[in-house]
Write an enzyme that holds these catalytic residues in place. Structure first.
Site, PDB file in Angstrom:
ATOM      1  N   THR A  39       0.830  -1.215   0.000  1.00 27.29           N
ATOM      2  CA  THR A  39       0.000   0.000   0.000  1.00 27.29           C
ATOM      3  C   THR A  39       0.863   1.263   0.000  1.00 27.29           C
ATOM      4  OG1 THR A  39      -0.172  -0.267   2.389  1.00 27.29           O
ATOM      5  CG2 THR A  39      -2.083  -0.958   1.100  1.00 27.29           C
ATOM      6  N   GLY A 125      17.306 -10.042   3.895  1.00 21.38           N
ATOM      7  CA  GLY A 125      16.500 -10.463   2.743  1.00 21.38           C
ATOM      8  C   GLY A 125      15.283 -11.291   3.112  1.00 21.38           C
ATOM      9  N   SER A 126      14.693 -11.044   4.295  1.00 24.62           N
ATOM     10  CA  SER A 126      13.558 -11.858   4.754  1.00 24.62           C
ATOM     11  C   SER A 126      12.288 -11.051   4.988  1.00 24.62           C
ATOM     12  CB  SER A 126      13.921 -12.572   6.056  1.00 24.62           C
ATOM     13  OG  SER A 126      15.024 -13.393   5.841  1.00 24.62           O
ATOM     14  N   SER A 130      16.113  -5.275   6.372  1.00 21.27           N
ATOM     15  CA  SER A 130      17.520  -5.042   6.695  1.00 21.27           C
ATOM     16  C   SER A 130      18.088  -3.952   5.796  1.00 21.27           C
ATOM     17  CB  SER A 130      18.321  -6.332   6.537  1.00 21.27           C
ATOM     18  OG  SER A 130      18.317  -6.775   5.192  1.00 21.27           O
ATOM     19  N   SER A 131      17.567  -3.829   4.573  1.00 19.68           N
ATOM     20  CA  SER A 131      18.133  -2.836   3.637  1.00 19.68           C
ATOM     21  C   SER A 131      17.910  -1.413   4.172  1.00 19.68           C
ATOM     22  CB  SER A 131      17.550  -2.994   2.233  1.00 19.68           C
ATOM     23  OG  SER A 131      16.152  -2.849   2.240  1.00 19.68           O
ATOM     24  N   GLU A 163      17.739   3.910  -2.109  1.00 21.85           N
ATOM     25  CA  GLU A 163      17.331   2.567  -2.546  1.00 21.85           C
ATOM     26  C   GLU A 163      16.692   2.628  -3.947  1.00 21.85           C
ATOM     27  OE1 GLU A 163      16.192   0.005   0.534  1.00 21.85           O
ATOM     28  OE2 GLU A 163      15.275  -1.485  -0.782  1.00 21.85           O
ATOM     29  N   ASP A 175       9.631   1.332   4.729  1.00 21.55           N
ATOM     30  CA  ASP A 175      10.748   0.753   5.484  1.00 21.55           C
ATOM     31  C   ASP A 175      11.619   1.828   6.130  1.00 21.55           C
ATOM     32  OD1 ASP A 175       9.661  -1.401   4.254  1.00 21.55           O
ATOM     33  OD2 ASP A 175      11.390  -1.872   2.990  1.00 21.55           O
TER      34      ASP A 175
HETATM   35  P1  ADP Z   1      15.153  -6.984   3.381  1.00 22.82           P
HETATM   36  O1  ADP Z   1      15.233  -5.503   3.357  1.00 22.82           O
HETATM   37  O2  ADP Z   1      13.756  -7.494   3.447  1.00 22.82           O
HETATM   38  O3  ADP Z   1      16.007  -7.610   4.427  1.00 22.82           O
HETATM   39  P2  ADP Z   1      16.339  -6.622   0.776  1.00 22.82           P
HETATM   40  O4  ADP Z   1      16.554  -7.549  -0.366  1.00 22.82           O
HETATM   41  O5  ADP Z   1      15.572  -5.374   0.547  1.00 22.82           O
HETATM   42  O6  ADP Z   1      15.691  -7.501   1.964  1.00 22.82           O
HETATM   43  O7  ADP Z   1      17.736  -6.183   1.378  1.00 22.82           O
HETATM   44  C1  ADP Z   1      18.733  -7.128   1.652  1.00 22.82           C
HETATM   45  C2  ADP Z   1      20.073  -6.605   1.162  1.00 22.82           C
HETATM   46  O8  ADP Z   1      20.540  -5.536   2.025  1.00 22.82           O
HETATM   47  C3  ADP Z   1      21.167  -7.659   1.246  1.00 22.82           C
HETATM   48  O9  ADP Z   1      21.156  -8.473   0.090  1.00 22.82           O
HETATM   49  C4  ADP Z   1      22.401  -6.792   1.343  1.00 22.82           C
HETATM   50  O10 ADP Z   1      22.741  -6.283   0.075  1.00 22.82           O
HETATM   51  C5  ADP Z   1      21.939  -5.612   2.202  1.00 22.82           C
HETATM   52  N1  ADP Z   1      22.198  -5.881   3.632  1.00 22.82           N
HETATM   53  C6  ADP Z   1      21.276  -6.013   4.606  1.00 22.82           C
HETATM   54  N2  ADP Z   1      21.848  -6.266   5.814  1.00 22.82           N
HETATM   55  C7  ADP Z   1      23.178  -6.299   5.608  1.00 22.82           C
HETATM   56  C8  ADP Z   1      24.312  -6.530   6.463  1.00 22.82           C
HETATM   57  N3  ADP Z   1      24.170  -6.789   7.762  1.00 22.82           N
HETATM   58  N4  ADP Z   1      25.541  -6.490   5.900  1.00 22.82           N
HETATM   59  C9  ADP Z   1      25.670  -6.224   4.594  1.00 22.82           C
HETATM   60  N5  ADP Z   1      24.643  -6.012   3.730  1.00 22.82           N
HETATM   61  C10 ADP Z   1      23.403  -6.044   4.221  1.00 22.82           C
HETATM   62 MG    MG Z   2      14.512  -4.212   1.842  1.00 25.60          MG
END
Ligand code: ADP
Ligand code: MG
Length: 394
Positions: A39, A125-126, A130-131, A163, A175
């Site tokens: 959304t 990536g779950s 994390s990004s 991003e 996010d």
């Molecule tokens: P999400 O944001 O759901 O976790 P994304 O695919 O959007 O998944 O982001 C994941 C990407 O962010 C990883 O593939 C990597 O490039 C980067 N990333 C996230 N956490 C770390 C980390 N602790 N160290 C290095 N790169 C990271």
């Molecule tokens: Mg992400």
């Protein structure tokens, strides 16, 4: 690993890689969306919270216009020349950090380089973002070292643009906003058009649980932009009949139904999901505040079904996880977290059943899939900032 162990690990590793001590530590949390899949880029609502899993970056400023970044979670050292920031093809993950500097420069800010070391407790990536945690923790350091005095919302927007424009992922604001603006003990009702939020109280008795399918996401990369384009197509056609519709946020189900024959069936399905999901965000906010747990569960399951049948972002492992969850003690409801296609799900669970719930889901999901899942509670956490022990020292 507790707080002090984590601090010690980062400190020691920092000295090993950079031969000096860090002078600051930034933290930025991951997030979970309690309602509102896809959304955000439709300028609608999301019910979201920052979680007590985060990225830390230990850092030390440099005075030569160079930035270097390493991670304890992924190999390699990315180096960027801040005079001319170029996309790093060899180490794609470093672009989440370099990209923030690039967008800051575009906006007329003057970022100062640093040596940084990343460590995450957000699964990578779950679907727990994390990004954004990586972008936002970097932004805190650029803000601190460069004395940029960034406004918080501006910081979230800069990270989103990093991003979108530098990394190349056309995500919405959810996010980055949550990672910056999270509040301890609070759920945020985010309005993605005005980029503002309202804190939502939750009645007691309910625990948010993350249920990580730990299934590999089999994505080609086109799924997300495809859905975005389908929503835009829907808006374009609907706006021809109803000029006040500028995004799906503005459209009603009645308007959509009355133009069904003008839309491709797949576009109709995508739009229907977004319009209904938007309403569910508002409805679940009320149900959570009122402590109506049965209603919370029903709305979560409606969201799951819509995501499966209309938006088509649900994988077979997510279906198995949903079955395992709904067959376990204390479960009110469950839905996918983040963009879908595997990764984490979010379950609403009776708070005195969480141990029984976790044991049962663990067992049932691994029987169904052969995969060992990760099941844990999360608490609403504060947004990004410097860690308080990070008083500069030589
Ligand atoms: P999400 O944001 O759901 O976790 P994304 O695919 O959007 O998944 O982001 C994941 C990407 O962010 C990883 O593939 C990597 O490039 C980067 N990333 C996230 N956490 C770390 C980390 N602790 N160290 C290095 N790169 C990271
Ligand atoms: Mg992400």
């Amino acid at each position: 690993m507790n707080f002090n162990q984590r601090r010690a690990l980062l400190g020691q590793e920092f000295v090993k890689w950079y031969q000096a001590k860090p002078t600051a530590y930034a933290q930025a949390p991951g997030r979970v969306d309690l309602m509102g899949s896809h959304t955000d880029y439709n300028l609608g609502f999301v019910l979201t919270q920052a979680i007590d899993r985060n990225i830390w970056i230990a850092a030390r400023p440099r005075d030569d216009g160079i930035m270097r970044v390493r991670s304890l979670d992924i190999d390699g050292c990315g180096e960027f020349d801040l005079k001319q920031i170029e996309y790093n093809r060899k180490l794609p993950w470093t672009n989440y950090v370099g990209g923030v500097a690039a967008i800051l420069k575009e906006g007329g800010y003057n970022p100062i380089g640093f040596d940084g070391l990343v460590h995450s407790t957000v699964p990578i990536g779950s679907g727990l973002s994390s990004s954004a945690a990586l972008e936002v923790s970097s932004a805190i350091l650029f803000d601190t070292f460069g004395k940029l005095n960034l406004d918080w919302v501006e910081m979230a927007k800069i990270c989103k643009r990093a991003e979108n424009d530098f990394v190349g992922m056309n995500c919405g604001i959810l996010d980055q906003y949550t990672s910056v603006m999270g509040e301890a003990g609070c759920i945020l009702l985010l309005d993605c058009r005005t980029i503002t939020h309202q804190a939502i109280p939750i009645a007691s008795g309910l625990q948010v649980m993350i249920c990580d399918t730990r299934a590999k996401r089999e994505l080609t990369g086109s799924e997300y932009p495809e859905r975005r384009a389908q929503c835009e197509e829907g808006v374009r056609i609907l706006a021809g009949f109803y000029p006040e519709i500028r995004s799906l946020r503005d459209a009603t189900l009645e308007q959509l139904q009355s133009r069904k024959s003008d839309l491709e069936p797949v576009v109709f399905k995508r739009c229907k999901f977004i319009i209904e999901e938007n309403q569910r965000v508002l409805d679940i906010s009320k149900a959570l505040a009122a402590g109506n747990h049965a209603k919370v569960g029903d709305l979560a399951l409606e969201s799951f079904v819509g995501a499966r049948d209309l938006y088509e972002i649900v994988s077979s492992e997510m279906i198995a996880m949903k079955d395992a969850i709904m067959d376990s003690p204390g479960a009110f409801g469950v839905r996918g977290a983040g963009a879908g296609f595997g990764g984490c799900m979010v379950a609403f669970v009776k708070d005195d059943e969480i141990d029984n719930f976790a044991d049962s889901v663990q067992q049932k999901y691994s029987e169904l899939t052969g995969i060992d899942p990760d099941i844990y509670p999360v608490q609403a956490a504060p947004g990004a900032g410097l860690l308080s022990f990070s008083i500069p020292h030589s």
